[in-house]
Design an enzyme around this catalytic site. Structure first.
Site, short mmCIF file in Angstrom:
data_model
loop_
_atom_site.label_atom_id
_atom_site.label_comp_id
_atom_site.label_asym_id
_atom_site.label_seq_id
_atom_site.Cartn_x
_atom_site.Cartn_y
_atom_site.Cartn_z
NE ARG A 78 -10.93 -10.23 -1.40
CZ ARG A 78 -11.22 -9.39 -2.46
NH1 ARG A 78 -11.78 -9.64 -3.61
NH2 ARG A 78 -11.31 -8.13 -2.37
CE LYS A 125 -3.72 -1.94 2.79
NZ LYS A 125 -4.86 -1.82 2.08
#
Length: 460
Positions: free
Chosen positions: A314, A240
């Site tokens: 996820r 990120k």
């Protein structure tokens, strides 16, 4: 009982009069002349969020006037009373008249009393409320305590809230209510077939783990809660930017809110067989970090190609959901801070939820509105499921293209749920970017109160 409340006050109690721009002239006309003059001199119009302490003849406070939105306003903030603890002088107060929703105003008062004081002196306002008659103060206190737990866990920075500390918080909660607690740590995850949880967490010096506790009568309906516990998310090798990493201490917000929900369920002694599962990891960068296009077999069996290491939430939820599903629960709920796409679509205050159970969807929407805990249904849009296809594995965790990111995440998770009678997935934010009444800036309790209300109605 929450510390913001007092039932049998031993000191004087100051009334709080709620007013709107419309009702204020009539209320003002009933005031003693000196109080009227004081209010006029201070320009009080009862604008929403404004307040004024009116003096008595001895120079004390006779009453407080607090402004609310008019009934005709486009938006009425039912948590407006959450501003009061930060405004009022120390003392004990009561409502002199009814706000728009007395129960939510009392809850807002408690939520607005929250302060995060672990690292510097940050005193909780010395302001107490005598609850109005007819309010279930035990229920309000339960919700306020749960919100405090979620906020404290999220607000604690990652150096003090890693997988081990999150597990300890869960263990402490389990012990408080006599729940059976266990935890699978490190390489034992591989041995016990949780390869995706291990893959995401293996690059950190802090071992990944799967937290698991159960509570309640085994003969009752099975309700299983799964919370994303990514204690810090660098994005992994798909790193990120610093701006995207800044508040990633909140990436265990799903776990924090699952624990808040569990607290309410156990404290209220709901008639459920509760199971809580939290995959707790840190998505770090190291030589042994999982890589883009790596392929791992999941607990359920399908192989997963890593399209993006920053779509790690996820992955850990997939293994935990697969375990939960093996129990065939009556209701399986997962919460996670999963996608920026959900924020783009609905903003920070309105998490989307997904389910194929139409009755459940209606109940969630109704309870969210009743509890002022906003949620909005998005579809498990089956045509997009093909976007998850991989050319070399059974499924890709992050399809290219960038469309419908929250929906494709939900569809990914749906692949790992087959046996549960009903499934509810909520893509929360877990954070308040700028302070609002009853919602200080920082970690936030989202979806937990709405789901608790639903469970109370079904299993109370």
């Amino acid at each position: 009982m929450h510390s913001a409340f007092v039932v049998a006050p031993t000191t004087a109690v100051t009334p709080i009069t709620f007013a709107t721009r419309t009702t204020w002239p009539e209320l003002a006309a009933k005031l003693p002349p000196m109080a009227q003059a004081f209010a006029t001199a201070n320009g009080l119009t009862a604008k929403a969020g404004s307040w004024l302490a009116l003096p008595d003849t001895d120079g004390g406070i006779a009453q407080v006037v607090f402004g609310l939105e008019d009934d005709t306003a486009k938006h009425r903030d039912l948590f407006r009373a959450g501003q009061l603890p930060g405004l009022l002088p120390p003392g004990t107060y009561r409502f002199a008249n009814a706000p728009h929703d007395a129960r939510l105003a009392v809850l807002a008062f408690a939520l607005g009393s929250y302060r995060f004081g672990r690292y510097r002196k940050n005193e909780t306002p010395d302001v107490r409320l005598v609850p109005p008659d007819g309010i279930d103060i035990a229920e309000i206190s339960r919700m306020a305590e749960a919100a405090t737990l979620a906020r404290d866990l999220i607000n604690t920075p990652s150096n003090d809230m890693g997988p081990e500390e999150l597990a300890q918080a869960a263990k402490d909660l389990a012990a408080r209510f006599g729940a059976d607690f266990s935890c699978i740590v490190g390489d034992d995850l591989v041995q016990q077939n949780f390869p995706l949880i291990h893959a995401v967490g293996m690059a950190s010096s802090r071992a990944p783990r799967l937290i698991d506790f159960s509570w309640g009568d085994p003969s009752h309906a099975k309700v299983t809660l799964v919370g994303k516990g990514v204690c810090f998310d660098t994005g992994g090798l798909d790193l990120k930017p610093s701006s995207g990493m800044l508040i990633m201490k909140k990436d265990m917000g799903g776990a924090a809110n699952v624990l808040a929900l569990a607290l309410m369920i156990m404290d209220a002694k709901l008639k459920v067989r509760l199971r809580v599962l939290i995959p707790a990891v840190e998505n770090a960068v190291a030589g042994n970090a999982f890589r883009p296009l790596d392929i791992f077999k999941s607990r359920k069996g399908p192989t997963v190609e890593i399209g993006n290491t920053d779509a790690e939430g996820r992955l850990v939820l997939a293994d935990a959901l697969a375990l939960a599903d093996e129990d065939k629960p009556d209701l399986l709920v997962d919460l996670g801070t999963l996608t920026g796409a959900a924020r783009v679509a609905l903003g920070p205050e309105l998490p989307p939820f997904y389910t194929n159970d139409e009755d459940l969807a209606l109940d969630v929407a109704r309870c969210a509105k009743e509890q002022n805990d906003p949620l909005w249904r998005l579809p498990l849009w089956a045509p997009y499921d093909a976007w998850l296809d991989s050319k070399v594995a059974n499924i890709n965790n992050a399809p290219s293209g960038g469309f419908a990111g929250s929906i494709t995440c939900a569809l990914f998770l749906q692949r790992f749920v087959e046996e549960a009678k009903s499934w509810l997935h909520v893509d929360i934010y877990g954070w308040t970017p700028s302070a609002k009444p009853a919602r200080p800036e920082g970690g936030e309790c989202q979806a937990a109160r709405a789901i608790y209300a639903l469970l109370s109605q079904r299993y109370g």
